[in-house]
Design an enzyme around this catalytic site. Structure first.
Site, PDB file in Angstrom:
ATOM      1  N   ARG A 134      49.522  40.896  48.596  1.00 64.10           N
ATOM      2  CA  ARG A 134      48.630  39.395  49.035  1.00 64.10           C
ATOM      3  C   ARG A 134      49.678  38.410  48.624  1.00 64.10           C
ATOM      4  O   ARG A 134      50.660  38.787  47.253  1.00 64.10           O
ATOM      5  CB  ARG A 134      47.347  39.519  48.731  1.00 64.10           C
ATOM      6  CG  ARG A 134      46.738  40.044  47.327  1.00 64.10           C
ATOM      7  CD  ARG A 134      47.100  38.116  45.876  1.00 64.10           C
ATOM      8  NE  ARG A 134      46.613  38.434  45.010  1.00 64.10           N
ATOM      9  CZ  ARG A 134      46.375  37.809  44.193  1.00 64.10           C
ATOM     10  NH1 ARG A 134      47.099  36.632  44.473  1.00 64.10           N
ATOM     11  NH2 ARG A 134      45.886  37.688  42.915  1.00 64.10           N
ATOM     12  N   ARG A 185      44.590  32.816  50.473  1.00 61.39           N
ATOM     13  CA  ARG A 185      44.846  34.273  49.802  1.00 61.39           C
ATOM     14  C   ARG A 185      45.791  35.132  51.362  1.00 61.39           C
ATOM     15  O   ARG A 185      44.430  35.214  52.194  1.00 61.39           O
ATOM     16  CB  ARG A 185      43.629  35.177  49.357  1.00 61.39           C
ATOM     17  CG  ARG A 185      43.978  34.571  47.422  1.00 61.39           C
ATOM     18  CD  ARG A 185      44.634  35.186  46.617  1.00 61.39           C
ATOM     19  NE  ARG A 185      44.556  34.757  45.403  1.00 61.39           N
ATOM     20  CZ  ARG A 185      43.816  34.981  44.874  1.00 61.39           C
ATOM     21  NH1 ARG A 185      43.375  36.098  44.838  1.00 61.39           N
ATOM     22  NH2 ARG A 185      44.171  34.051  43.822  1.00 61.39           N
ATOM     23  N   THR A 197      47.936  32.554  36.189  1.00 60.48           N
ATOM     24  CA  THR A 197      48.682  34.099  36.226  1.00 60.48           C
ATOM     25  C   THR A 197      49.355  34.265  37.829  1.00 60.48           C
ATOM     26  O   THR A 197      49.664  35.484  37.489  1.00 60.48           O
ATOM     27  CB  THR A 197      47.838  35.027  35.961  1.00 60.48           C
ATOM     28  OG1 THR A 197      46.490  35.123  36.924  1.00 60.48           O
ATOM     29  CG2 THR A 197      46.789  35.095  34.568  1.00 60.48           C
ATOM     30  N   ARG A 211      50.981  39.848  44.839  1.00 65.94           N
ATOM     31  CA  ARG A 211      50.572  41.415  43.855  1.00 65.94           C
ATOM     32  C   ARG A 211      50.249  42.346  44.387  1.00 65.94           C
ATOM     33  O   ARG A 211      49.413  42.175  45.402  1.00 65.94           O
ATOM     34  CB  ARG A 211      48.493  40.575  43.345  1.00 65.94           C
ATOM     35  CG  ARG A 211      48.000  41.744  43.367  1.00 65.94           C
ATOM     36  CD  ARG A 211      46.958  40.933  42.203  1.00 65.94           C
ATOM     37  NE  ARG A 211      46.046  42.583  41.182  1.00 65.94           N
ATOM     38  CZ  ARG A 211      45.264  43.947  41.795  1.00 65.94           C
ATOM     39  NH1 ARG A 211      45.241  43.694  42.870  1.00 65.94           N
ATOM     40  NH2 ARG A 211      44.695  44.512  40.909  1.00 65.94           N
ATOM     41  N   ARG A 223      43.237  47.888  36.752  1.00 66.78           N
ATOM     42  CA  ARG A 223      42.131  47.510  36.577  1.00 66.78           C
ATOM     43  C   ARG A 223      41.135  48.222  37.284  1.00 66.78           C
ATOM     44  O   ARG A 223      41.899  49.282  37.375  1.00 66.78           O
ATOM     45  CB  ARG A 223      42.740  46.470  37.586  1.00 66.78           C
ATOM     46  CG  ARG A 223      42.705  45.141  37.381  1.00 66.78           C
ATOM     47  CD  ARG A 223      42.922  44.026  37.551  1.00 66.78           C
ATOM     48  NE  ARG A 223      43.090  43.600  39.022  1.00 66.78           N
ATOM     49  CZ  ARG A 223      42.811  42.415  40.106  1.00 66.78           C
ATOM     50  NH1 ARG A 223      42.461  41.420  38.723  1.00 66.78           N
ATOM     51  NH2 ARG A 223      43.125  42.374  40.998  1.00 66.78           N
TER      52      ARG A 223
END
Length: 400
Positions: A166, A269, A313, A320, A349
């Protein structure tokens, strides 16, 4: 399919409302003001909340980058500043980190100008998170490469459950969530939905606004890991959940392997995903979507920071690339898993992302660096890291 009630807006009328008409960053209930070098005066109420929040954070055992880099000297230099156009204050930037001491980062940009007005705190956090992107560094021009350079890492589907790539985009001339009025949300949603309506071929699909969507349908989409959810305390504290669900929505293509989130954390996004480990195919699909939408929307990009986003970030490439991956043997040796993750600049994560658990031992692992390298380099860093993790898992299995 739910239809978006889209207003017709004359060309050139995508303008921001004045600060007097909006409720959000920079406003305090107190009448007493103190002077500032840029933007609007900062109220005594805001200063009092800042002082109390800073003292609480300083006394805490927080491991956030905000606490690490926000010295008293920097705090004192910035506390009376605000951004020129939207009058965002230091409090608007760091409220989430002050409220949530368990934050990993703890700072957001309520508008693009915040990155310059509050550079004394943003720059060291950016350098720390993005592994050495210094104040004088400049993000490189985009270079996306080709997906064919990333063949399937797990053709037998032993480890990788799914792959997702993404990127985030902000629409030029709009601030980020905390500064958007309810009208802005509708205007922005209308622009994005109109652009999405032009998609064709494998990208053809439907846009579904959250406004009017049945709760059971929302929950089903959340459970299937398609839709974002309301109630993230980090985003709420940062002012990113105002006027919910106004202006928010999701776009699906027919195959449901390409989707676009509208006004969740960033304006857009763009997400490509599918089962298995064919990163190259997933990456190419995302790139095609970005290119198609870029023909109809002007994205915000800074000469130094790259593509602009709400959270520092995600600056730069905003890319990502991630996998849901089963690593049962490495999972027993957390130290070795983290050692490899650190070596390849990976972020480990839980199954549902940040602040979640690894259900059934399935981790969400992605590239961590997004600045100071091209899109192609960011994806390759992740690709090489996942290959190393799979090799380590196989070695651990053979020796157990």
């Amino acid at each position: 399919m739910l239809r978006l009630p889209c207003r017709r807006i004359a060309a050139g009328c995508y303008r921001r409302l004045s600060s007097a008409a909006k409720k959000g960053p920079g406003e305090g209930s107190g009448e007493d003001k103190t002077s500032t070098a840029a933007g609007k005066n900062v109220s005594q109420d805001v200063l009092a909340e800042l002082e109390a929040g800073y003292n609480s954070l300083a006394a805490s055992d927080s491991k956030s980058l905000l606490k690490k880099h926000l010295s008293k000297d920097i705090f004192n230099r910035l506390k009376k500043s605000s951004t020129p156009s939207f009058h965002s204050t230091l409090l608007d930037c760091i409220r989430s980190g002050l409220c949530n001491h368990d934050s990993g980062v703890g700072i957001y940009a309520p508008d693009a100008e915040a990155y310059k007005t509050f550079a004394d705190i943003f720059d060291p956090i950016i350098e720390d998170y993005h592994k050495g992107f210094k104040k004088k560094d400049k993000h490189p021009e985009s270079c996306f490469g080709h997906g064919k350079d990333f063949p399937n890492l797990d053709p037998e589907n032993k480890f990788i459950v799914s792959t997702r790539v993404r990127c985030g985009r902000s629409v030029k001339n709009f601030p980020f969530n905390p500064c958007l009025t309810e009208y802005d949300y509708g205007e922005l949603e209308c622009m994005i939905a109109s652009a999405l309506g032009t998609l064709s071929g494998e990208y053809s699909g439907a846009y579904m606004p959250l406004t009017g969507m049945d709760k059971s349908q929302q929950q089903k989409l959340i459970d299937e890991h398609f839709l974002f959810k309301e109630g993230d305390r980090f985003l709420e504290a940062a002012g990113a959940s105002r006027f919910w669900p106004a202006g928010r929505g999701i776009y699906f293509n027919k195959a449901r392997n390409f989707l676009v989130w509208v006004n969740e954390e960033d304006h857009i996004r763009i997400i490509s995903m599918e089962k298995g480990g064919d990163l190259g195919k997933v990456y190419d699909r995302m790139l095609g979507g970005v290119e198609a939408l870029g023909k109809h929307l002007h994205f915000s990009r800074d000469d130094r920071l790259g593509f602009l986003t709400f959270c520092p970030t995600n600056l730069g490439t905003t890319i990502r690339a991630s996998v849901h991956i089963k690593l049962p043997n490495l999972n027993k040796n957390k130290e070795e898993l983290q050692k490899l993750a650190t070596k390849y600049n990976l972020q480990v994560r839980g199954t549902s992302g940040e602040h979640s658990e690894a259900k059934g031992g399935v981790h969400d692992i992605s590239n961590k660096r997004r600045m100071g390298l091209t899109e192609y380099e960011a994806v390759k860093e992740m690709y090489d890291g996942i290959r190393a993790l799979i090799d380590a898992e196989c070695k651990a299995a053979s020796s157990s």
